[in-house]
Design an enzyme around this catalytic site. Sequence first.
Site, PDB file in Angstrom:
ATOM      1  N   HIS A   1       0.827  -1.196   0.000  1.00 10.74           N
ATOM      2  CA  HIS A   1       0.000   0.000   0.000  1.00 10.74           C
ATOM      3  C   HIS A   1       0.871   1.261   0.000  1.00 10.74           C
ATOM      4  O   HIS A   1       2.078   1.187   0.150  1.00 10.74           O
ATOM      5  CB  HIS A   1      -0.938   0.017   1.206  1.00 10.74           C
ATOM      6  CG  HIS A   1      -0.221   0.091   2.518  1.00 10.74           C
ATOM      7  ND1 HIS A   1       0.114  -1.032   3.232  1.00 10.74           N
ATOM      8  CD2 HIS A   1       0.248   1.145   3.238  1.00 10.74           C
ATOM      9  CE1 HIS A   1       0.742  -0.676   4.350  1.00 10.74           C
ATOM     10  NE2 HIS A   1       0.846   0.648   4.359  1.00 10.74           N
ATOM     11  N   SER A   2       0.202   2.381  -0.141  1.00 12.28           N
ATOM     12  CA  SER A   2       0.807   3.698  -0.002  1.00 12.28           C
ATOM     13  C   SER A   2      -0.118   4.503   0.906  1.00 12.28           C
ATOM     14  O   SER A   2      -1.264   4.123   1.109  1.00 12.28           O
ATOM     15  CB  SER A   2       0.921   4.373  -1.373  1.00 12.28           C
ATOM     16  OG  SER A   2       1.449   5.682  -1.249  1.00 12.28           O
TER      17      SER A   2
END
Length: 136
Positions: A55-56
């Site tokens: 994820h970011s």
Amino acid sequence: MEFDIEMNKIKFIKIPKIEDNRGNLSVIEKEIVPFEIKRVYYLYDVPAGAERGGHSHKKTQEFLVALSGSFDVIITDGITKQRITLSKPYEGLLIENGVWRELDNFSSGSVCLVIASDVFDEEDYIRDFNEFLQTR
């Protein structure tokens, strides 16, 4: 270590190490981490071959430390990809928002400490890599 990703987005930070014949001591205080600490969590007992992350963050910054053992952090800005091994409890990796991260290659008994600039908010996560690429 040189980073191919934007230098202001990824940074190694040394954690003071106080050496003593009775054992070493390291302290993470507000002067070490460049943000107000709002959340602390850790990953452990990660099964062989398992991956974490993926994820970011839109706004959250994170500081990762291998408290025990080692693991790899794979980071990308959507153009360049880099693998970084964390294995020293007196060195952490600062990851700013807007950087995709994956964690893998956890050694047996490894512990990954994560210090975050914000509390958990699902809306802050980008969990789809194609969506992440569209924000670039």
